[in-house]
Design an enzyme around this catalytic site. Structure first.
Site, PDB file in Angstrom:
ATOM      1  N   LYS A 159       0.862  -1.193  -0.116  1.00 14.31           N
ATOM      2  CA  LYS A 159       0.127  -0.108  -0.065  1.00 14.31           C
ATOM      3  C   LYS A 159       0.959   1.181  -0.022  1.00 14.31           C
ATOM      4  CE  LYS A 159      -3.720   0.268   2.418  1.00 14.31           C
ATOM      5  NZ  LYS A 159      -4.297   0.158   3.851  1.00 14.31           N
TER       6      LYS A 159
HETATM    7  C1  E4P Z   1      -7.455   0.789   4.285  1.00 13.19           C
HETATM    8  O1  E4P Z   1      -6.792  -0.135   4.835  1.00 13.19           O
HETATM    9  C2  E4P Z   1      -7.655   1.965   5.172  1.00 13.19           C
HETATM   10  O2  E4P Z   1      -6.324   2.489   5.529  1.00 13.19           O
HETATM   11  C3  E4P Z   1      -8.513   2.196   5.999  1.00 13.19           C
HETATM   12  O3  E4P Z   1      -9.526   1.477   5.848  1.00 13.19           O
HETATM   13  C4  E4P Z   1      -8.676   3.364   6.678  1.00 13.19           C
HETATM   14  O4  E4P Z   1      -9.856   3.442   7.654  1.00 13.19           O
HETATM   15  P1  E4P Z   1     -10.272   4.554   8.703  1.00 13.19           P
HETATM   16  O5  E4P Z   1     -10.754   5.547   7.937  1.00 13.19           O
HETATM   17  O6  E4P Z   1     -11.215   3.937   9.482  1.00 13.19           O
HETATM   18  O7  E4P Z   1      -8.753   4.772   9.448  1.00 13.19           O
END
Ligand code: E4P
Length: 224
Positions: free
Chosen positions: A86
């Site tokens: 990522k």
């Molecule tokens: C995906 O892996 C994102 O990093 C994650 O879903 C972000 O979620 P949040 O907005 O609850 O931190």
């Protein structure tokens, strides 16, 4: 639709792997930090719980393309399997994505908030783009509409990049993204449970139990 678990919690991963049609696990630096444990041991444990075939998305913490590529290669070497790195959208991230594509390392471009960001990420070679639905909804945006537009723009330009909708706080947001045609969602264990739960289902099941027991007592089909 691919259902992916957005957590670094091994108990949740074991549970959801057993009970749901799970395609893999996503993490980010905040999710990893929440577990308060050694990074490599945790990521290796996640891989061993889910096996080599399910997807594991691990986020780089580097800020330059060169270091992102170096970190991605080390993660690939040590964790292996069906792995995606990522990378947050940005100039360095796009450069790293183009390099990693050449090296055959999968990329999920994350922290996406607009269809324009998603389109350019896909052009750079990202395998997945991850728009943050709830974070948009929180600021009176429309997260599922952004997801729908990303699906449309990637289809219009015939780009081989999947939408991995992320950042969910309820089952309705997930359903709207599914209706918009996104190919995958990453959600918490609580949201998976919310998706399958309905009070009318509970009423229906209780009725079946009651009627059966009135006729056959505690015996099940196995005992008849
Ligand atoms: C995906 O892996 C994102 O990093 C994650 O879903 C972000 O979620 P949040 O907005 O609850 O931190």
């Amino acid at each position: 639709m691919l259902y992916i678990l957005d957590t670094g919690n091994l108990k949740d991963i074991r549970h959801c792997k057993a009970f749901y049609p799970l395609a893999g696990v996503t993490t980010n630096p905040s999710i990893i930090a929440r577990e308060k444990t050694d990074f490599w041991n945790l990521v290796k444990d996640i891989r061993s719980v889910i096996g080599a075939e399910k997807m594991l998305h691990v986020q780089t913490v580097q800020t330059t393309a060169e270091k992102m590529v170096e970190e991605a290669q080390i993660i690939k070497e040590r964790i292996g399997g069906n792995l995606y790195i990522k990378i947050p959208i940005g100039e360095e991230g796009l450069k790293a994505t183009m390099e990693l594509q050449k090296l055959g390392i999968g990329v999920t471009m994350t922290a996406i908030f607009t269809p324009a960001q998603a389109l350019i990420a896909a052009k750079a070679g990202a395998d997945f783009v991850a728009p943050y639905v709830n974070r948009l909804d929180n600021i009176i945006g429309d997260g599922s509409r952004v997801v729908a537009e990303i699906v449309q723009v990637l289809e219009a330009h015939r780009l081989d990049c999947k939408v991995l909708a992320a950042s969910f706080k309820n089952a309705q947001q997930v359903h709207k993204c599914a209706m918009a045609g996104c190919q995958s969602v990453t959600v918490s264990a609580d949201i998976l449970k919310a998706i399958i739960t309905h009070p009318m289902t509970d009423v229906a099941v209780a009725g079946f139990q009651k009627d059966w027991q009135a006729a056959y007592g505690e015996q099940t089909i196995l005992e008849l």
